[in-house]
Structures are given as structure tokens and as C-alpha cells.
Write an enzyme that holds these catalytic residues in place. Structure first.
Site, PDB file in Angstrom:
ATOM      1  N   GLY A 173      22.453 -20.410  54.565  1.00  0.00           N
ATOM      2  CA  GLY A 173      21.820 -19.054  53.912  1.00  0.00           C
ATOM      3  C   GLY A 173      20.951 -18.470  54.783  1.00  0.00           C
ATOM      4  CG  ASP A 174      17.000 -16.931  53.391  1.00  0.00           C
ATOM      5  OD1 ASP A 174      17.124 -17.878  53.157  1.00  0.00           O
ATOM      6  OD2 ASP A 174      16.501 -15.950  52.963  1.00  0.00           O
ATOM      7  CD  GLU A 175      16.290 -23.166  53.205  1.00  0.00           C
ATOM      8  OE1 GLU A 175      15.498 -23.061  52.211  1.00  0.00           O
ATOM      9  OE2 GLU A 175      16.802 -24.028  53.417  1.00  0.00           O
TER      10      GLU A 175
END
Length: 236
Positions: A173-175
Site C-alpha cells: 500500500g502506502d507503507e
């Protein structure tokens, strides 16, 4: 399909064509050649020459053709082994790297963390976990293609802002995450985290649009259970 056709010549006479092809003039003699053919590809030529006239017989041609066939099989097998090795390497890379950013993925990162903890004192190892705030709004307003470009840009910035010895990964994801070794004090990890945060918060150009995403970082340092292990750096 190319046909393997050995060439048997009696006397090679110097001529214009031989100078063009070989850059030297042939001396009189005998020559026999057999192409090394695999499928539709000519891999090479086996050539024998002698100064004696009419030195090679039809039997010599058959022997040379057999050698050429064996050489073609061997070279083809070498090519197959090389292709298989490259395929395995590509599959291994895909299994441990993120397809979009090409960064190591979660599985690879966890292996790196385990290795770092096994060869260093726990307190000298720190992990930074970066989370993009408002990334969903980028996808919703500009589309997933724009979101992908943001993720690729963030990955590149993290690589540039981390130290050369640090391992940067996309967890999903956005991690993102950064593995830091050789930590002496909390300040060592905070310095890297500060650079990463500043880089992530810089505007990103998507076509004619400037996109800005906020980010936050958590720091975990091995061997500690205080606020540094779960703390969140805000406003750096």
C-alpha cells in the site's frame, strides 16, 4: 528452417570476394566448412583448411557435419541453461521485490531485519516505518495511475535520502520501511527519519499538477521498549 549444408572446395583461388570477406587473399589449397545451425540461427562455422589440393573426401565432410551438429546441440543447451538461470533469477526477484517500485517487499525486508539482528547487538538496529497520509485522496481524485507515480517518486526519494547502507522497502500500500544498522544513539535514527520525512513531503509533479502528501514515521530500536520503540515523529 535453415538447412545444414557443408561446403567442400578443391582449390581456393585468390580473388576479390575473398579479400572482401576475409580481408586477406587465400593461398591455393583445400577447405571444408560446416555451419553450426540451431533452429533458424547460424551459431558459427567449423572450417578446416590445408595447403594441399583435394585433401578432403566426402567422408571428411560427413565427420565435420557430425561435429557441427554436436556443437550446435551443446551451444543450444548452454543457451537453454542460461535462459533457465535468468528465469529463476527473475522469479526470485519477483518473489522478494515490489513490482511497482522495484524495492524489496515485506518478506525480503523481514529477512533483512532478522539477519541484521542476528549479526548485530539489538540496540544497534533500528527500523523506520513511513506511512503516507492522504494517499487515498490522490487515488480518488487523480486516479490510480497518478497514485502509482506518487509511490514510485516516494520510493526514489527514500533511497536518495537514506544512507547507502540502509535497506529501503515497500511493505505494501502506502507503507514503506527503512532498516538502519550501526545505530549508536536515538539521534542516529532520528537524523535518517528527518531526511526521509522532508523528502516525502516535497511536492510531486504529476503532469501539470503538483501533488503533496503528508507522511509520518514510527521508529523502533532493538532492545528498547520505551517511547522510541513506538514513538511517532511529528513536525520534523
Amino acid at each position: 528452417m535453415l538447412e545444414r549444408r557443408p561446403l567442400l572446395s578443391g582449390v581456393a583461388v585468390p580473388g576479390e570476394s575473398s579479400r572482401i570477406i576475409h580481408q586477406v587473399e587465400w593461398e591455393p589449397g583445400s577447405a571444408v566448412q560446416a555451419p553450426i545451425v540451431a533452429g533458424d540461427e547460424v551459431l558459427g562455422v567449423i572450417s578446416l583448411r590445408t595447403r594441399a589440393d583435394n585433401a578432403y573426401s566426402a567422408t571428411d565432410v560427413e565427420v565435420l557435419e557430425t561435429l557441427a551438429a554436436l556443437a550446435a546441440t551443446a551451444l543450444h543447451n548452454i543457451q537453454l541453461v542460461g535462459e533457465l538461470r535468468r528465469s529463476r533469477e527473475a522469479l526470485a526477484h519477483q518473489a522478494y521485490h515490489d513490482a511497482l517500485t522495484t524495492l524489496p517487499n515485506r518478506a525480503h525486508f523481514l529477512q533483512r531485519v532478522g539477519l541484521a539482528l542476528s549479526r548485530n547487538p539489538p540496540e544497534s538496529v533500528a527500523v523506520l516505518v513511513l506511512d503516507l497520509d492522504g494517499f487515498k485522496e490522490v487515488n480518488d481524485s487523480l486516479g490510480h495511475s497518478a497514485g502509482d507515480r506518487v509511490l514510485v517518486a516516494i520510493a526514489s526519494r527514500m533511497l536518495n535520502s537514506a544512507r547507502g547502507s540502509d535497506a529501503v522497502a515497500r511493505l505494501g500500500g502506502d507503507e514503506f520501511a527503512v532498516l538502519i544498522e550501526g545505530v549508536v544513539t536515538d539521534h542516529d535514527a532520528i537524523v535518517v527519519a528527518s531526511r526521509v520525512l522532508r523528502a516525502a513531503r516535497e511536492p510531486i509533479s504529476i503532469g501539470h499538477t503538483q501533488v503533496t502528501v503528508d507522511a509520518s514515521i514510527g521508529i523502533a530500536r532493538g532492545g528498547f521498549s520505551n517511547t522510541v520503540a513506538t514513538g511517532r515523529i511529528v513536525g520534523i
